[in-house]
Design an enzyme around this catalytic site. Sequence first.
Site, short mmCIF file in Angstrom:
data_model
loop_
_atom_site.label_atom_id
_atom_site.label_comp_id
_atom_site.label_asym_id
_atom_site.label_seq_id
_atom_site.Cartn_x
_atom_site.Cartn_y
_atom_site.Cartn_z
CG ASP A 1 -5.25 -39.82 -83.57
OD1 ASP A 1 -6.18 -39.18 -83.09
OD2 ASP A 1 -4.22 -39.28 -84.03
CB VAL B 1 0.35 -36.48 -78.46
CG1 VAL B 1 -0.07 -35.41 -79.47
CG2 VAL B 1 1.46 -37.36 -79.03
CE LYS C 1 -10.59 -37.16 -87.48
NZ LYS C 1 -9.86 -35.99 -87.10
CG ASN C 2 -6.59 -36.37 -88.94
OD1 ASN C 2 -7.73 -35.92 -88.85
ND2 ASN C 2 -5.98 -37.00 -87.93
CB CYS D 1 -11.80 -34.70 -79.65
SG CYS D 1 -12.64 -35.73 -80.83
NE ARG E 1 -7.59 -28.13 -82.60
CZ ARG E 1 -6.95 -27.20 -81.92
NH1 ARG E 1 -7.55 -26.55 -80.96
NH2 ARG E 1 -5.70 -26.90 -82.21
N1 EPU Z 1 -0.62 -27.56 -79.46
C1 EPU Z 1 -0.33 -26.39 -78.79
N2 EPU Z 1 -0.51 -25.21 -79.46
C2 EPU Z 1 -0.95 -25.16 -80.75
C3 EPU Z 1 -1.21 -26.36 -81.43
C4 EPU Z 1 -1.04 -27.56 -80.75
O1 EPU Z 1 0.06 -26.40 -77.63
O2 EPU Z 1 -1.10 -24.05 -81.30
C5 EPU Z 1 -0.46 -28.85 -78.74
C6 EPU Z 1 -1.80 -29.55 -78.59
O3 EPU Z 1 -2.52 -29.05 -77.48
C7 EPU Z 1 -1.39 -30.98 -78.43
C8 EPU Z 1 -0.13 -31.08 -79.32
O4 EPU Z 1 0.32 -29.73 -79.51
O5 EPU Z 1 -1.05 -31.25 -77.09
C9 EPU Z 1 -0.34 -31.74 -80.63
O6 EPU Z 1 -1.33 -31.07 -81.38
P1 EPU Z 1 -1.34 -31.03 -82.96
O7 EPU Z 1 -1.37 -29.61 -83.39
O8 EPU Z 1 -0.27 -31.91 -83.49
O9 EPU Z 1 -2.73 -31.72 -83.25
P2 EPU Z 1 -3.90 -31.20 -84.19
O10 EPU Z 1 -3.38 -30.69 -85.47
O11 EPU Z 1 -4.83 -30.34 -83.41
C10 EPU Z 1 -4.18 -33.46 -85.45
C11 EPU Z 1 -5.31 -34.41 -85.69
C12 EPU Z 1 -5.57 -35.19 -84.41
C13 EPU Z 1 -4.31 -35.95 -84.03
C14 EPU Z 1 -3.15 -34.95 -83.87
C15 EPU Z 1 -1.84 -35.63 -83.57
C16 EPU Z 1 -6.63 -33.28 -87.33
C17 EPU Z 1 -7.90 -32.61 -87.66
N3 EPU Z 1 -6.48 -33.67 -86.08
O12 EPU Z 1 -4.64 -32.57 -84.44
O13 EPU Z 1 -6.59 -36.11 -84.71
O14 EPU Z 1 -4.52 -36.64 -82.83
O15 EPU Z 1 -3.01 -34.18 -85.08
O16 EPU Z 1 -1.47 -36.42 -84.64
O17 EPU Z 1 -5.78 -33.48 -88.20
C18 EPU Z 1 -8.39 -37.48 -84.26
O18 EPU Z 1 -8.30 -37.83 -85.44
O19 EPU Z 1 -9.14 -38.03 -83.41
C19 EPU Z 1 -7.57 -36.39 -83.81
C20 EPU Z 1 -7.74 -35.78 -82.65
#
Ligand code: EPU
Length: 457
Positions: free
Chosen positions: A329, A351, A43-44, A140, A116
């Site tokens: 995850d 995280v 998915k990611n 989520c 997102r």
């Molecule tokens: N964060 C910030 N500011 C930002 C971006 C992120 O403070 O502008 C913080 C977030 O709030 C969080 C941390 O940084 O506390 C990590 O966020 P990250 O940006 O790494 O996560 P993401 O890109 O939003 C992706 C996956 C998630 C997975 C995380 C960590 C996708 C669509 N989602 O999220 O997947 O948990 O990376 O590996 O790729 C899931 O699959 O259930 C899922 C939530």
Amino acid sequence: MNTLLSASVSAAALDRTTDVGPEVLAIRGGRPLTGRVDVKGAKNLATKAMVAALLGETESVLRDVPDISDVHVVRSLLEVHGVGVDDDGDGVLRLDPRGAVSAHMEEIDTHAGASRIPILFCGPLLHLLGQAFIPDLGGCRIGDRPINFHLDALRKFGAVVEKLPSGIRLSAPGGLRGADIELPYPSVGATEQVLLTAVRARGTTELRNAAIEPEIMDLIAVLQKMGAIISYEPNRVIFIEGVDSLSGYDHRCIFDRNEAASWASAALATDGDIFVAGAKQQEMLTFLNVFRKVGGSFDIAEDGIRFRRGGALKPVTVETDVHPGFMTDWQQPLIVALTQAQGTSVVHETVYENRLGFTDALVQMGADIVVHPHGLDGPYRRVGRRELEQAAVVTGPTPLHGADIVVPDLRGGYSHVIAALTADGESIVRNIGIIRRGYAQFLDKLTALGADFDVIG
Ligand code: EPU
């Protein structure tokens, strides 16, 4: 049957086609999950590679795309932007960006739903059309999930960000230029944002403190196939040399290691035996170490990994972290298995600030789990890269019993279903539609593994 669809009928007919499907399951637990499941593309990665197709001047072909609602959301968003998307069947998507156009905020809002992903359209759309819109972002409910890293990075590339009542408008009057960026935290999404923007920006971009998850490396592989020049150094540094144009790609998605880890923990929790076809050792090293410490046994084959218990389950202490650490995850299904381990385990979530709420339902089912919203004090405190920690203290083994529970988010929801399958008696699990965001053919797979359930809503 009548209003109750049998497991086999519901699985085949409803889980596959659209995002409308079962919302409530009646699950009878106590049977080990045994058999084989096939895990396809991540998915990611798939959703991000689909966005990358916008950057090409020719058609892209993406293979092993999972049939999940997050993919359907990105598909609609691409179509709203004039990208032709053809489904060749068997997980193959053809993406033609040659008719790309701007879309209205309301259309984007309607199609984005709770996802997102729209934030990642910014760089490609700014290159292509000079402007982009972002609606209110969903995803989520596992914390605040801000987008400040994304917007700060886009500003460094020269984008102008305007906050409007209806969302955020970005423009790039002078075009985008390479930038020197250090992320405050190795965010997956912000790293992808920088990659998708820098490949077509004028000049070189240096990104420090980048995320290096396997799905990011696979996105880099996609972009390289398109003509991008990207190199990386140790210590989370990525260099991107902008190029004038990119072509389409032909790529098979990396497997979904989060799904593979989920089924592995399901085998542990239910005392089952699951062969996860498509799982690979290399991307799961950290998970496999923990799986072994908990008392799991695994056999690595050419075409997948077999997971089962190797004896009584043992307690562990784990801390979630960015790759190569233990993924955030992975903790939710593992916690279900830890309720069956002899002794006290501690899971530190570093995280996201709110990713242990799903344990309330497990407690309702008889688990002994105490969540410390600000982490543990003294020698037990574990803070990875950030001053952000929650801790779950899980004491087992506790028999679980059926309950009426509501799924809160994707991984928490998967865990609720696995807990219900571990429990004695019947559980009603509501709001399971969320699980379609990230688990393809979920009900088919449960049926194949011998789960006993009915769709009741
Ligand atoms: N964060 C910030 N500011 C930002 C971006 C992120 O403070 O502008 C913080 C977030 O709030 C969080 C941390 O940084 O506390 C990590 O966020 P990250 O940006 O790494 O996560 P993401 O890109 O939003 C992706 C996956 C998630 C997975 C995380 C960590 C996708 C669509 N989602 O999220 O997947 O948990 O990376 O590996 O790729 C899931 O699959 O259930 C899922 C939530």
